[in-house]
Design a protein around this motif. Structure first.
Motif, PDB file in Angstrom:
ATOM      1  N   ASP A  12      43.427 -55.234   8.346  1.00 42.93           N
ATOM      2  CA  ASP A  12      45.017 -55.240   8.636  1.00 42.93           C
ATOM      3  C   ASP A  12      45.733 -56.340   7.685  1.00 42.93           C
ATOM      4  OD1 ASP A  12      47.553 -54.830   9.823  1.00 42.93           O
ATOM      5  OD2 ASP A  12      46.904 -56.773  10.608  1.00 42.93           O
ATOM      6  N   GLY A  16      47.818 -54.471   5.197  1.00 41.73           N
ATOM      7  CA  GLY A  16      48.889 -54.221   6.079  1.00 41.73           C
ATOM      8  C   GLY A  16      49.306 -52.652   6.408  1.00 41.73           C
ATOM      9  N   GLU A  17      50.637 -52.136   5.969  1.00 42.12           N
ATOM     10  CA  GLU A  17      50.842 -50.755   6.163  1.00 42.12           C
ATOM     11  C   GLU A  17      51.389 -50.341   4.786  1.00 42.12           C
ATOM     12  OE1 GLU A  17      53.949 -50.299   9.217  1.00 42.12           O
ATOM     13  OE2 GLU A  17      52.480 -51.229  10.671  1.00 42.12           O
ATOM     14  N   HIS A  27      53.096 -42.314  10.432  1.00 40.11           N
ATOM     15  CA  HIS A  27      52.441 -43.307  11.326  1.00 40.11           C
ATOM     16  C   HIS A  27      52.116 -43.088  12.726  1.00 40.11           C
ATOM     17  CE1 HIS A  27      51.184 -47.359  12.607  1.00 40.11           C
ATOM     18  NE2 HIS A  27      51.222 -47.759  11.424  1.00 40.11           N
ATOM     19  N   ALA A  88      49.170 -55.298  13.694  1.00 39.35           N
ATOM     20  CA  ALA A  88      50.378 -55.257  12.824  1.00 39.35           C
ATOM     21  C   ALA A  88      50.717 -56.663  12.544  1.00 39.35           C
ATOM     22  CB  ALA A  88      51.476 -54.774  13.764  1.00 39.35           C
ATOM     23  N   SER A  91      52.136 -56.884   8.503  1.00 36.86           N
ATOM     24  CA  SER A  91      53.529 -56.282   8.613  1.00 36.86           C
ATOM     25  C   SER A  91      54.535 -57.182   9.110  1.00 36.86           C
ATOM     26  CB  SER A  91      53.511 -54.871   9.056  1.00 36.86           C
ATOM     27  OG  SER A  91      53.183 -54.783  10.497  1.00 36.86           O
ATOM     28  N   GLY A 145      51.755 -57.006  18.952  1.00 31.50           N
ATOM     29  CA  GLY A 145      51.268 -56.404  17.749  1.00 31.50           C
ATOM     30  C   GLY A 145      49.920 -56.832  17.499  1.00 31.50           C
ATOM     31  N   LYS A 165      49.175 -49.124  23.208  1.00 36.49           N
ATOM     32  CA  LYS A 165      49.860 -48.915  22.237  1.00 36.49           C
ATOM     33  C   LYS A 165      50.985 -47.831  22.789  1.00 36.49           C
ATOM     34  CE  LYS A 165      50.629 -50.072  18.711  1.00 36.49           C
ATOM     35  NZ  LYS A 165      51.193 -51.576  18.333  1.00 36.49           N
TER      36      LYS A 165
END
Length: 301
Positions: A12, A16-17, A27, A88, A91, A145, A165
């Motif tokens: 991560d 990231g994303e 997503h 997360a 991000s 997150g 989540k």
């Protein structure tokens, strides 16, 4: 599980994303949001909305746990990928830094950037309010997150992670005290409160310990109780003490100014972009300690 979590944290942080992927595929968080939205549209009505919301959360939670159990059967590699997607940190850092970059250009750019990460009204914010909002969001979302998903993944694997989540997603969408959602979103908000009790305080401890303000723990706990949320106040209070700034305070929602108290009221109430960058460094240090603890647990256990 510690090895899987370690790899997920690193993946991560590194990737990231990626837009090239999520511009082509929905997503998982988006899919969760659609599921919550469908429940809201289909079942939120005038007849027993609290019971309807409770049953919806039971269904969403059971579905998340079942999906987690099924995915877990595919091996630890799948667990690493799913966990990395649902963490997360990278991000979060990018969104918080975008506020500092926007403010460096103009107040309007700062408002547009901070509107991406907060739910309050941003149209009339001055630079100090924008900065406080960015720092608050960074602290709170580091808990929601990163630390909370990592905690529940470590405790209960993919079922725990997915349950957290879907609950957190539901809380962010329907867990508000509005005429439409106060009853229907009650179960989502309460379950989210329960699941965040330990992670929120762990986040505060991580921030305080890495910034040398753990000796102020009593003050942090006192400030946390000033916050309207039973959990969000903990990471915000620790961050406020770490930076020497005042956070929270009055803000506007849906055109109505709310006179919330400041967290760490004696701190600087007019922070600037340098404080946002300092908050980012705090978050990276706390993330680093989280990674180190995860590795250590893997070695010991």
């Amino acid at each position: 599980m510690s090895l899987a979590l370690t790899l997920a944290l690193l993946l991560d942080a590194a990737l990231g994303e990626p837009r090239w992927l999520w511009s082509r595929l929905p997503h998982p968080a988006v899919l969760m949001g659609r599921a919550v939205g469908w429940c809201d549209t289909r079942f939120n009505g005038p007849r027993a909305p609290r019971l309807a919301g409770l049953l919806c959360m039971m269904g969403l939670g059971a579905g998340a746990i079942l999906l987690g159990l099924l995915l877990a059967q595919l091996g630890w590699g799948v667990a690493v990928i799913v966990a990395a997607i649902l963490l997360a940190h990278r991000s979060l850092i990018e969104h918080v830094r975008a506020v500092a970059q926007g403010l460096a250009t103009s107040t309007g750019d700062g408002r547009r950037a901070v509107a991406m990460i907060v739910g309050r009204d941003t149209a009339t914010m001055d630079d100090a309010a924008i900065t406080r909002a960015a720092i608050e969001s960074g602290a709170e979302n580091f808990s929601d997150g990163v630390i909370a998903p990592a905690f529940w993944f470590a405790v209960a694997g993919l079922p725990g992670l997915l349950l957290y989540k879907i609950t957190n997603t539901a809380d962010s969408m329907i867990g508000h005290r509005t005429p439409r959602h106060e009853a229907f979103g009650w179960a989502a908000a309460r379950l989210d409160d329960v699941l965040n009790v330990i992670p929120a305080r762990l986040t505060a401890l991580l921030i305080a310990a890495t910034q040398g303000v753990a000796h102020d723990w009593r003050a942090i706990a006192r400030d946390a109780r000033r916050h309207r949320s039973p959990n969000a106040g903990w990471p915000e209070a620790a961050m406020a003490r770490a930076l020497g700034v005042a956070l929270s305070g009055p803000r506007s929602y849906n055109g109505r100014m709310r006179d919330f108290p400041f967290v760490n009221p004696g701190g600087n109430r007019a922070p600037g972009t340098s404080d946002i960058e300092a908050a980012i460094r705090v978050l990276w240090r706390a993330w680093g300690v989280t990674l180190a603890v995860t590795v250590l647990l893997g070695v010991v256990l």
